[in-house]
Design a protein around this motif. Structure first.
Motif, short mmCIF file in Angstrom:
data_model
loop_
_atom_site.label_atom_id
_atom_site.label_comp_id
_atom_site.label_asym_id
_atom_site.label_seq_id
_atom_site.Cartn_x
_atom_site.Cartn_y
_atom_site.Cartn_z
N LYS A 2 85.66 -60.65 3.86
CA LYS A 2 87.20 -60.34 3.60
C LYS A 2 88.12 -61.38 3.75
N ASN A 3 89.30 -61.36 3.78
CA ASN A 3 90.34 -62.27 3.90
C ASN A 3 90.24 -62.87 5.34
N VAL A 4 90.90 -63.81 5.59
CA VAL A 4 90.80 -64.45 6.95
C VAL A 4 92.16 -63.51 7.75
N GLY A 5 91.69 -63.06 8.87
CA GLY A 5 92.60 -61.96 9.78
C GLY A 5 92.59 -60.66 9.40
N ASP A 6 91.58 -60.38 8.51
CA ASP A 6 91.26 -58.87 8.23
C ASP A 6 90.72 -58.16 9.05
N SER A 7 90.05 -58.96 9.78
CA SER A 7 89.24 -58.29 10.93
C SER A 7 89.81 -58.52 12.53
N ALA A 8 90.92 -58.94 12.42
CA ALA A 8 91.74 -59.47 13.75
C ALA A 8 91.31 -58.34 14.65
N ASN A 9 91.67 -57.08 14.41
CA ASN A 9 91.46 -55.88 15.52
C ASN A 9 90.10 -55.78 15.88
N ASP A 10 89.22 -55.87 14.94
CA ASP A 10 87.62 -55.64 15.22
C ASP A 10 87.36 -56.79 16.12
N LEU A 11 87.85 -57.88 16.08
CA LEU A 11 87.26 -58.96 17.00
C LEU A 11 87.90 -58.86 18.43
N LEU A 12 89.27 -58.38 18.29
CA LEU A 12 89.96 -58.27 19.59
C LEU A 12 89.81 -57.24 20.38
N SER A 13 89.37 -56.17 19.79
CA SER A 13 89.25 -55.14 20.49
C SER A 13 87.65 -54.12 20.71
N SER A 14 87.56 -53.17 21.25
CA SER A 14 86.24 -52.36 21.07
C SER A 14 86.43 -51.02 20.53
N ASP A 21 87.94 -64.61 0.26
CA ASP A 21 86.66 -64.61 -0.42
C ASP A 21 86.47 -63.14 -0.92
N GLY A 22 85.53 -62.96 -1.78
CA GLY A 22 85.18 -61.35 -2.37
C GLY A 22 83.98 -60.97 -1.52
N MET A 23 82.78 -60.28 -2.51
CA MET A 23 82.06 -59.39 -1.87
C MET A 23 80.60 -59.85 -2.28
N ASP A 24 79.42 -59.31 -1.80
CA ASP A 24 78.34 -59.47 -1.92
C ASP A 24 77.10 -58.73 -1.33
N GLU A 25 75.90 -58.58 -1.43
CA GLU A 25 74.76 -58.11 -0.91
C GLU A 25 73.77 -59.17 -0.41
N LYS A 26 72.84 -58.90 0.45
CA LYS A 26 71.98 -59.88 0.81
C LYS A 26 70.55 -59.29 1.43
N THR A 27 69.37 -59.78 1.01
CA THR A 27 68.39 -59.22 1.45
C THR A 27 67.57 -60.19 2.60
N ILE A 28 67.47 -59.74 3.74
CA ILE A 28 66.84 -60.51 4.80
C ILE A 28 65.44 -59.71 5.34
N ILE A 29 64.59 -60.63 6.01
CA ILE A 29 63.33 -60.03 6.59
C ILE A 29 63.82 -59.79 8.15
N ASP A 30 63.60 -58.35 8.50
CA ASP A 30 63.74 -57.99 9.74
C ASP A 30 62.74 -58.33 10.77
N ASP A 31 62.58 -57.87 11.82
CA ASP A 31 61.76 -58.38 13.03
C ASP A 31 60.55 -57.86 12.63
N SER A 32 60.45 -56.72 11.87
CA SER A 32 58.99 -56.24 11.54
C SER A 32 58.46 -56.76 10.30
N GLY A 33 59.19 -57.63 9.78
CA GLY A 33 58.60 -58.38 8.55
C GLY A 33 58.94 -57.78 7.07
N ASN A 34 59.89 -56.66 7.18
CA ASN A 34 60.39 -56.04 6.29
C ASN A 34 61.71 -56.48 5.60
N ASP A 35 61.70 -56.28 4.16
CA ASP A 35 62.93 -56.60 3.67
C ASP A 35 63.95 -55.67 3.88
N VAL A 36 65.10 -56.23 4.17
CA VAL A 36 66.21 -55.10 4.36
C VAL A 36 67.40 -55.65 3.53
N THR A 37 68.01 -54.91 2.89
CA THR A 37 69.21 -55.33 1.94
C THR A 37 70.50 -54.96 2.82
#
Length: 253
Positions: free
Chosen positions: A34-46, A10-26
């Motif tokens: 990213k592509n499948v497998g691109d975050s392998a080390n991030d998922l496996l390690s600390s 897949d590609g890229m994007d941004e999103k606006t959500i409401i945080d715990d205080s009720g504020n809009d956060v982008t």
């Protein structure tokens, strides 16, 4: 009936959500698109992310079993080398109202409902247990799950329940566990998709799969007949030593 797993990108994007205080956060969501497998080390390690949060949505009536979730958490604890916490949040949603879903449809649903994204010290994974069937199904085979972004996967739960209800088929929990573990294996970069093989065990003919027949990542686990062979006796297939060694070298255990 033949059953398949799959993966995508897949590609890229941004999103606006409401945080715990009720504020809009982008939020910059590019790290989770990213592509499948691109975050392998991030998922496996600390190294970059000590904590891991799963946001698992399910269409009402298609909730994964408690046994499946317990099995999945055990799988995570055995393979991931996280210094912090691994948390799983389960959230119900109403049916999107389709009988057939493409990956474009699934991505659109994710972009609408997902609220967990990568943050400082924490990596987030999205999962969806959906009703309906995959648009790429054929009369010769039905897809059970797809890993389609670096931290995203979908499980076609209605298809799983239909298959597990057939005579001599494995239980729903065994079938669910096999599929979710397999798809997460793709997110972990197995085999040769973000986690470099330490030995020659990639089945190149069948893509990102293992040459060991009884391994969780063996390609015939993607067909109904092969899946039944893999989980004969009601046992979920495990990763073979070659796949486990690959994960260890890439930060896992």
């Amino acid at each position: 009936m033949l059953l398949f797993f799959a993966c995508s990108e897949d590609g890229m994007d941004e999103k606006t959500i409401i945080d715990d205080s009720g504020n809009d956060v982008t939020i910059d969501t590019t790290l989770n698109k990213k592509n499948v497998g691109d975050s392998a080390n991030d998922l496996l390690s600390s190294q970059e992310y000590k904590d891991l949060s799963f946001e698992l949505f399910y269409v009402e009536g298609y909730k994964p079993t408690t046994t499946t979730l317990d099995n999945f958490e055990t799988f995570l604890a055995e393979r991931l080398n996280k210094a912090g916490e691994i948390k799983v949040a389960l959230k119900p949603i109403e049916s999107p109202g389709k009988s057939i879903y493409s990956i474009a449809d699934i991505k659109e649903i994710e972009d609408e409902i997902r609220t967990f994204y990568n943050d400082v010290g924490k990596i987030a994974v999205f999962g969806l247990f959906i009703d309906g069937e995959y648009s790429e199904n054929t009369e010769n085979g039905s897809v059970l799950g797809v890993a389609y972004r670096n931290t995203s996967f979908v499980i076609f739960e209605e298809t799983i329940q239909e298959f597990s209800g057939q005579p001599l088929a494995p239980s729903t929990s065994v079938l669910e566990t096999t599929v979710i573990n397999h798809e997460f294996g793709h997110l972990l970069g197995l085999v040769n998709a973000g986690t470099t093989p330490q030995s020659d065990h990639q089945d190149v003919e069948h893509g990102r799969h293992c040459t060991t027949e009884d391994c969780l990542m063996y390609w015939t686990a993607e067909t109904g007949e092969g899946l039944l062979n893999s989980i004969s006796g009601g046992t979920v297939p495990s990763l073979d030593e070659q796949c486990i060694n690959d994960l260890k070298v890439n930060g896992g255990k």
